[in-house]
Design a protein around this motif. Structure first.
Motif, short mmCIF file in Angstrom:
data_model
loop_
_atom_site.label_atom_id
_atom_site.label_comp_id
_atom_site.label_asym_id
_atom_site.label_seq_id
_atom_site.Cartn_x
_atom_site.Cartn_y
_atom_site.Cartn_z
N MET A 137 0.83 -1.21 0.00
CA MET A 137 0.00 0.00 0.00
C MET A 137 0.86 1.26 0.00
O MET A 137 0.59 2.21 -0.74
CB MET A 137 -0.95 0.00 1.20
CG MET A 137 -2.03 -1.06 1.15
SD MET A 137 -3.16 -0.87 -0.24
CE MET A 137 -4.08 0.56 0.26
N MET A 138 1.91 1.29 0.83
CA MET A 138 2.79 2.46 0.87
C MET A 138 3.47 2.67 -0.47
O MET A 138 3.57 3.80 -0.96
CB MET A 138 3.82 2.34 1.99
CG MET A 138 3.28 2.65 3.35
SD MET A 138 4.56 2.78 4.62
CE MET A 138 5.21 1.13 4.66
N GLY A 139 3.95 1.61 -1.08
CA GLY A 139 4.58 1.71 -2.40
C GLY A 139 3.62 2.25 -3.44
O GLY A 139 3.97 3.11 -4.25
N SER A 140 2.39 1.75 -3.41
CA SER A 140 1.36 2.23 -4.34
C SER A 140 1.06 3.71 -4.11
O SER A 140 0.91 4.48 -5.06
CB SER A 140 0.07 1.43 -4.18
OG SER A 140 0.30 0.07 -4.45
N LEU A 141 0.99 4.10 -2.85
CA LEU A 141 0.71 5.50 -2.54
C LEU A 141 1.84 6.42 -2.98
O LEU A 141 1.60 7.51 -3.50
CB LEU A 141 0.44 5.68 -1.04
CG LEU A 141 -0.89 5.11 -0.56
CD1 LEU A 141 -0.98 5.17 0.95
CD2 LEU A 141 -2.06 5.83 -1.19
N PHE A 142 3.09 5.98 -2.79
CA PHE A 142 4.22 6.79 -3.26
C PHE A 142 4.15 6.95 -4.78
O PHE A 142 4.40 8.03 -5.31
CB PHE A 142 5.56 6.17 -2.86
CG PHE A 142 5.92 6.42 -1.42
CD1 PHE A 142 5.97 7.69 -0.90
CD2 PHE A 142 6.20 5.35 -0.58
CE1 PHE A 142 6.29 7.93 0.43
CE2 PHE A 142 6.53 5.56 0.75
CZ PHE A 142 6.58 6.86 1.25
N PHE A 143 3.79 5.90 -5.49
CA PHE A 143 3.64 5.96 -6.94
C PHE A 143 2.53 6.93 -7.33
O PHE A 143 2.71 7.79 -8.21
CB PHE A 143 3.35 4.55 -7.50
CG PHE A 143 3.12 4.52 -8.97
CD1 PHE A 143 4.17 4.67 -9.86
CD2 PHE A 143 1.84 4.35 -9.47
CE1 PHE A 143 3.96 4.65 -11.24
CE2 PHE A 143 1.60 4.33 -10.84
CZ PHE A 143 2.68 4.48 -11.73
N ILE A 144 1.37 6.81 -6.69
CA ILE A 144 0.24 7.69 -6.99
C ILE A 144 0.58 9.15 -6.67
O ILE A 144 0.29 10.05 -7.47
CB ILE A 144 -1.02 7.24 -6.21
CG1 ILE A 144 -1.50 5.89 -6.74
CG2 ILE A 144 -2.12 8.28 -6.28
CD1 ILE A 144 -2.52 5.20 -5.84
N LEU A 145 1.22 9.38 -5.53
CA LEU A 145 1.59 10.76 -5.16
C LEU A 145 2.62 11.33 -6.13
O LEU A 145 2.57 12.53 -6.45
CB LEU A 145 2.10 10.80 -3.72
CG LEU A 145 1.00 10.61 -2.66
CD1 LEU A 145 1.62 10.37 -1.29
CD2 LEU A 145 0.06 11.80 -2.64
N THR A 146 3.52 10.51 -6.63
CA THR A 146 4.49 10.96 -7.63
C THR A 146 3.77 11.40 -8.90
O THR A 146 4.09 12.44 -9.48
CB THR A 146 5.52 9.85 -7.94
OG1 THR A 146 6.21 9.52 -6.73
CG2 THR A 146 6.50 10.30 -8.99
N ILE A 147 2.80 10.62 -9.31
CA ILE A 147 2.01 10.99 -10.51
C ILE A 147 1.26 12.29 -10.27
O ILE A 147 1.24 13.18 -11.12
CB ILE A 147 1.03 9.85 -10.90
CG1 ILE A 147 1.82 8.66 -11.43
CG2 ILE A 147 0.01 10.34 -11.91
CD1 ILE A 147 0.99 7.44 -11.71
N ILE A 148 0.65 12.42 -9.09
CA ILE A 148 -0.09 13.65 -8.77
C ILE A 148 0.84 14.86 -8.82
O ILE A 148 0.52 15.89 -9.41
CB ILE A 148 -0.79 13.53 -7.40
CG1 ILE A 148 -1.99 12.58 -7.52
CG2 ILE A 148 -1.23 14.90 -6.87
CD1 ILE A 148 -2.66 12.26 -6.20
N TRP A 149 2.02 14.73 -8.23
CA TRP A 149 2.96 15.85 -8.22
C TRP A 149 3.49 16.13 -9.63
O TRP A 149 3.74 17.28 -9.98
CB TRP A 149 4.09 15.61 -7.23
CG TRP A 149 3.87 16.43 -6.00
CD1 TRP A 149 4.50 17.59 -5.68
CD2 TRP A 149 2.93 16.20 -4.95
NE1 TRP A 149 4.01 18.09 -4.51
CE2 TRP A 149 3.04 17.26 -4.03
CE3 TRP A 149 1.97 15.22 -4.70
CZ2 TRP A 149 2.27 17.35 -2.89
CZ3 TRP A 149 1.22 15.31 -3.56
CH2 TRP A 149 1.37 16.36 -2.67
N THR A 150 3.64 15.11 -10.44
CA THR A 150 4.11 15.29 -11.81
C THR A 150 3.05 15.99 -12.65
O THR A 150 3.37 16.87 -13.47
CB THR A 150 4.46 13.92 -12.45
OG1 THR A 150 5.45 13.29 -11.65
CG2 THR A 150 4.97 14.09 -13.86
N LEU A 151 1.79 15.63 -12.46
CA LEU A 151 0.70 16.21 -13.24
C LEU A 151 0.28 17.59 -12.75
O LEU A 151 -0.40 18.30 -13.47
CB LEU A 151 -0.52 15.28 -13.22
CG LEU A 151 -0.35 13.94 -13.90
CD1 LEU A 151 -1.59 13.08 -13.69
CD2 LEU A 151 -0.07 14.13 -15.38
#
Length: 160
Positions: free
Chosen positions: A27-41
């Motif tokens: 879950m933490m790994g998935s959240l880091f991935f999602i947050l990276t996408i959010i910050w990139t977008l």
């Protein structure tokens, strides 16, 4: 100091601990991935409720992992087991809320159906567990109310 297990104490649960730590890590790994996408977008494109709940879920899963890592080998771990459950459950509910809030940006009706289905399924789960373990009914009611409050305030109210 860690106490040795006596016959009157609850025994450690290494399998439970290992599975919970693994799930939390995923879950933490998935959240880091999602947050990276959010910050990139561009985070301003997303609701503050979405970003906040995703960000807060990360430390909740981390602390839950720390708690469950002790549950695996400590003789007296009841408080850590309970705190691990609270932090894990809260982290999961925050992530579930985000799904409904994100859905509502384009499909408000689907978001309401999603939250209704989520509540129905969780209520059914707690009912089934209570039937098979009637001595836990008070605990299950408290857990379900906890779930409902977080979903209502963190999810449904954000969609209304």
């Amino acid at each position: 100091m860690v106490e040795k297990i006596t016959s009157k104490q609850e025994h450690p649960h290494p399998e439970k601990a290992a599975s919970r730590v693994s799930i939390n890590a995923l879950m933490m790994g998935s959240l880091f991935f999602i947050l990276t996408i959010i910050w990139t977008l561009n985070p301003e494109r997303f609701s503050i409720a979405i970003v906040t709940q995703l960000v807060f879920a990360v430390p909740l899963f981390l602390v839950s992992s720390l708690c469950y890592s002790k549950v695996g080998y400590w003789a007296r771990h009841e408080a850590l087991d309970r705190f691990g459950w609270i932090t894990n459950t809260l982290g999961n509910i925050l992530v579930l809320n985000v799904v409904g809030i994100m859905t509502s940006t384009l499909f408000k009706n689907i978001a309401f159906i999603y939250f209704g289905l989520l509540i129905l399924l969780m209520g059914t789960y707690y009912l089934i567990v209570s039937i098979y373990q009637p001595h836990t009914i008070k605990e299950r009611i408290i857990k379900f109310i906890f779930f409902l409050l977080i979903v209502f305030f963190g999810g449904i109210l954000q969609v209304i």
